[in-house]
Motif scaffolding. Structure first.
Motif, PDB file in Angstrom:
ATOM      1  N   ALA A 124       7.645   8.264   4.875  1.00 21.90           N
ATOM      2  CA  ALA A 124       6.711   7.233   4.427  1.00 21.90           C
ATOM      3  C   ALA A 124       5.281   7.750   4.414  1.00 21.90           C
ATOM      4  CB  ALA A 124       6.827   5.999   5.325  1.00 21.90           C
ATOM      5  N   TYR A 125       4.855   8.388   5.480  1.00 22.59           N
ATOM      6  CA  TYR A 125       3.490   8.899   5.532  1.00 22.59           C
ATOM      7  C   TYR A 125       3.299  10.080   4.581  1.00 22.59           C
ATOM      8  CZ  TYR A 125       2.224   6.068   9.617  1.00 22.59           C
ATOM      9  OH  TYR A 125       1.930   5.036  10.457  1.00 22.59           O
ATOM     10  N   GLY A 126       4.371  10.849   4.390  1.00 27.52           N
ATOM     11  CA  GLY A 126       4.275  11.982   3.487  1.00 27.52           C
ATOM     12  C   GLY A 126       4.193  11.580   2.030  1.00 27.52           C
TER      13      GLY A 126
ATOM     14  N   ALA B 211       9.461   9.442  -5.466  1.00 27.48           N
ATOM     15  CA  ALA B 211       9.455   9.767  -4.034  1.00 27.48           C
ATOM     16  C   ALA B 211       8.779   8.663  -3.230  1.00 27.48           C
ATOM     17  CB  ALA B 211       8.741  11.099  -3.805  1.00 27.48           C
ATOM     18  N   ARG B 212       7.696   8.112  -3.769  1.00 33.70           N
ATOM     19  CA  ARG B 212       6.973   7.061  -3.045  1.00 33.70           C
ATOM     20  C   ARG B 212       7.799   5.788  -2.964  1.00 33.70           C
ATOM     21  NH1 ARG B 212       1.858   7.549  -5.366  1.00 33.70           N
ATOM     22  NH2 ARG B 212       1.546   9.182  -3.808  1.00 33.70           N
ATOM     23  N   VAL B 213       8.473   5.432  -4.051  1.00 38.30           N
ATOM     24  CA  VAL B 213       9.298   4.224  -4.049  1.00 38.30           C
ATOM     25  C   VAL B 213      10.473   4.383  -3.098  1.00 38.30           C
ATOM     26  CG1 VAL B 213      10.806   2.780  -5.454  1.00 38.30           C
ATOM     27  CG2 VAL B 213       8.595   3.513  -6.362  1.00 38.30           C
TER      28      VAL B 213
ATOM     29  N   LEU C 143       0.812  -1.216   0.000  1.00 42.84           N
ATOM     30  CA  LEU C 143       0.000   0.000   0.000  1.00 42.84           C
ATOM     31  C   LEU C 143       0.845   1.265   0.000  1.00 42.84           C
ATOM     32  CD1 LEU C 143      -2.840  -1.015   2.482  1.00 42.84           C
ATOM     33  CD2 LEU C 143      -3.032  -0.688   0.017  1.00 42.84           C
ATOM     34  N   VAL C 144       1.974   1.253   0.702  1.00 49.02           N
ATOM     35  CA  VAL C 144       2.799   2.459   0.741  1.00 49.02           C
ATOM     36  C   VAL C 144       3.441   2.726  -0.617  1.00 49.02           C
ATOM     37  CG1 VAL C 144       5.023   1.469   1.418  1.00 49.02           C
ATOM     38  CG2 VAL C 144       4.376   3.731   2.267  1.00 49.02           C
ATOM     39  N   LEU C 145       3.640   1.677  -1.418  1.00 47.32           N
ATOM     40  CA  LEU C 145       4.180   1.831  -2.770  1.00 47.32           C
ATOM     41  C   LEU C 145       3.092   2.007  -3.815  1.00 47.32           C
ATOM     42  CD1 LEU C 145       6.884  -0.999  -2.624  1.00 47.32           C
ATOM     43  CD2 LEU C 145       7.313   1.465  -2.588  1.00 47.32           C
ATOM     44  N   HIS C 146       1.836   1.932  -3.422  1.00 44.71           N
ATOM     45  CA  HIS C 146       0.727   1.987  -4.366  1.00 44.71           C
ATOM     46  C   HIS C 146       0.674   3.351  -5.053  1.00 44.71           C
ATOM     47  CE1 HIS C 146      -3.132   0.609  -5.943  1.00 44.71           C
ATOM     48  NE2 HIS C 146      -3.584   1.827  -5.720  1.00 44.71           N
TER      49      HIS C 146
END
Length: 563
Positions: A248-250, A168-170, A160-163
């Motif tokens: 991570a949350y950002g 930046a997300r990766v 989900l965090v990589l979704h």
């Protein structure tokens, strides 16, 4: 004999498991079907959590049979008695955390259906497996099964965090995965050391056996407990182990960040459960083990989160630091250990989780109406004192060119009012539930003997430090949120009102209405939480319920026999 209500205890695990497994078999093109299954599961979890909350509070327990005697429901998953089989237990604290998870899960799911569930593959199965892991972690009465559900929760959170992809997300997601793999390794090492000394991982049996541990083994046992505690302090975002949370949350999508608001509370929940179960009064030489570390670490986390909020220039970063502030507040409150402080902390846990989730969702709606780089432009104008020149140019306009009034669009009115509510909740200003929570904690610190007591309250240095940090963190949060609110809603550059869909506005409104309801019904809520804190302090009721739960007689099992 078991009645149908007794099986509700296992439903929060089985329902998302079946829904997620079913959706894995479906094609990605059948998005409506997947959403319908996911929504049905979320609504079912909400209904079940409300029913369990009522049962744990003693309402309707006579309909559920002997399973709920003493306010704690126990479910023997394989019909083997504890500590030999898997035991699931529900008391007031567990029921409260299940309800919070179901509320945040439903709100995040509705918001994600607007567009985020189409940003990548397998969103809905991962979301259901995340709910399964969270619910299992709250329900289990065994440390090894806690590790299993902990890993299920983390595995789903990795996806989900990589979704949605993106550099930046990766990058943030890979850091998040690495840190949590280290935490999982520490968890396994700590559990292994505890089992080697005590010979059991059932939490109720651990509480009964801990006072009789020989002195030569107690140091090794406490070392194992400390290693296990570090694993959960990482998950609780305790300083200096919280460097992973803000990136991570950002970087996560808004609905994922919203449901992640409860993930840090998993670590807080386990620490609260184990510390009051194993190291409260009656633990022998281990009584109070780790209390100073919880107090110091929680206060340091609260201070660091407060500084981070002041330094934040955008709303998502500020929301991430508010999660750190809430974790620090809760950990420090656990360190105080008094029933009044724990009750206030639980009220704060529920209120802060709803507020930060709403703020994560609200941030995306606010940013939608801003041009690229608007926040940077506002900050630059302020830094170079360009605002005064803009106002001077405006004053030079002829009278007929001035506006006599501006109509506030409905979307901007909703966003503005929601932002004000979130600001009041996070900073603890009256009249919403954030103020009630902080007032309850401050009262517990300043009057440790109780408000009714005629004795002069004795407040030590830790108490005054906690009072100062709670007040300063609220003031710093008010400054930071007011600054961002002014730049967002009142800056001179013209902005187009964002287009809001009902399915996006509804979750934000739902979360905020719940906090308002908590404020209106604060008396009833605090009575429930006072009973919860008292039950945690008197841990023998929990251990007795788990250890005396009897298997259900069957064709091959006579009453009184042991499988």
């Amino acid at each position: 004999m078991m009645r149908w209500l007794d099986h509700l205890i296992v439903v929060p695990i089985v329902l998302p498991l079946l829904a997620g497994a079913t959706m894995v078999l479906l094609s990605e093109h059948r998005r409506r079907t997947k959403f319908a299954l996911s929504l049905g599961s979320a609504l079912g979890l909400l209904a079940v959590s409300i029913a369990l909350l009522r049962l744990a509070d003693g309402r309707g327990a006579d309909m559920a049979g002997a399973t709920w005697i003493g306010g704690t429901g126990v479910y023997l998953a394989s019909n083997w008695p504890a500590p030999f089989g898997i035991a699931l237990a529900v008391d007031r604290l567990t029921a409260m955390m299940l309800l919070l998870t179901s509320i945040l899960g439903l709100a995040s799911l509705l918001f994600a259906h607007a567009r985020w569930d189409r940003a990548g593959v397998h969103f809905h199965p991962l979301f259901q497996f995340l709910l399964m892991g969270l619910n299992g972690a709250f329900l289990t009465a065994d440390l090894f099964n806690l590790f299993v559900f902990f890993e299920v929760m983390l595995a789903a959170s990795y996806g989900l965090v990589l979704h949605g992809s993106g550099v930046a997300r990766v990058r943030a997601g890979l850091h998040y995965i690495a840190v949590n793999l280290v935490a999982s390794s520490l968890f396994l090492v700590g559990v292994s050391m505890i089992y080697a000394i005590v010979g059991t991982l059932n939490m109720a049996e651990l509480a009964e056996l801990l006072p009789g541990i020989p002195p030569e083994d107690r140091a090794l046992l406490e070392a194992g407990m400390a290693i296990l505690g570090v694993a959960f302090l990482i998950k609780s975002a305790m300083w200096p182990l919280n460097f992973w949370l803000r990136p991570a949350y950002g970087a996560a999508s808004a609905p994922v960040a919203a449901v992640f608001s409860v993930m840090t509370k998993v670590g807080v929940y386990v620490i609260l459960r184990l510390w009051l179960l194993l190291f409260a009064e009656g633990a022998g030489d281990s009584t109070g083990f780790g209390r100073e570390w919880l107090l110091a670490g929680g206060m340091a986390t609260l201070a660091v989160g407060t500084i981070g909020m002041l330094a934040s220039q955008d709303l998502r970063r500020l929301a991430s630091y508010s999660v750190i502030v809430s974790s620090g507040t809760l950990l420090a409150a656990i360190g105080f250990g008094s029933a009044g402080m724990v009750a206030g902390a639980l009220y704060y846990l529920f209120s802060a989780s709803l507020a930060t989730a709403a703020l994560f969702l609200l941030n995306e709606l606010i940013e939608r109406g801003r041009s690229f780089g608007a926040s940077v432009l506002a900050t630059t104008l302020e830094a170079f004192e360009a605002q005064g020149r803009l106002h001077a140019d405006h004053d030079a306009l002829p009278p007929e060119a001035e506006e006599t009034g501006v109509v506030i669009p409905a979307a901007m009115a909703f966003l503005g009012l929601s932002f004000v509510c979130c600001a009041l909740l996070i900073t603890g200003l009256p009249p919403l539930s954030g103020f009630v929570a902080k007032f309850a904690m401050l009262s517990a610190v300043l009057a440790p003997a109780g408000i009714e007591s005629t004795a002069q309250p004795s407040v030590d240095g830790a108490g005054w430090t906690m009072v100062t940090l709670l007040i300063v963190s609220g003031l710093a949060g008010a400054i930071a949120l007011a600054r961002i609110g002014i730049r967002t809603f009142w800056v001179p550059p013209v902005r187009q009102p964002p287009r809001l869909r009902l399915i996006e506005a509804l979750p934000v409104g739902l979360l905020l209405v719940l906090t308002i309801t908590m404020t209106i019904e604060s008396g009833k809520v605090m009575r429930y939480l006072d009973a919860t804190a008292a039950g945690l302090q008197e841990w023998t009721g929990y251990t007795r319920s788990v250890m005396t739960a009897a298997p259900v007689p069957g064709p091959g099992l006579l009453k009184g026999d042991t499988p």
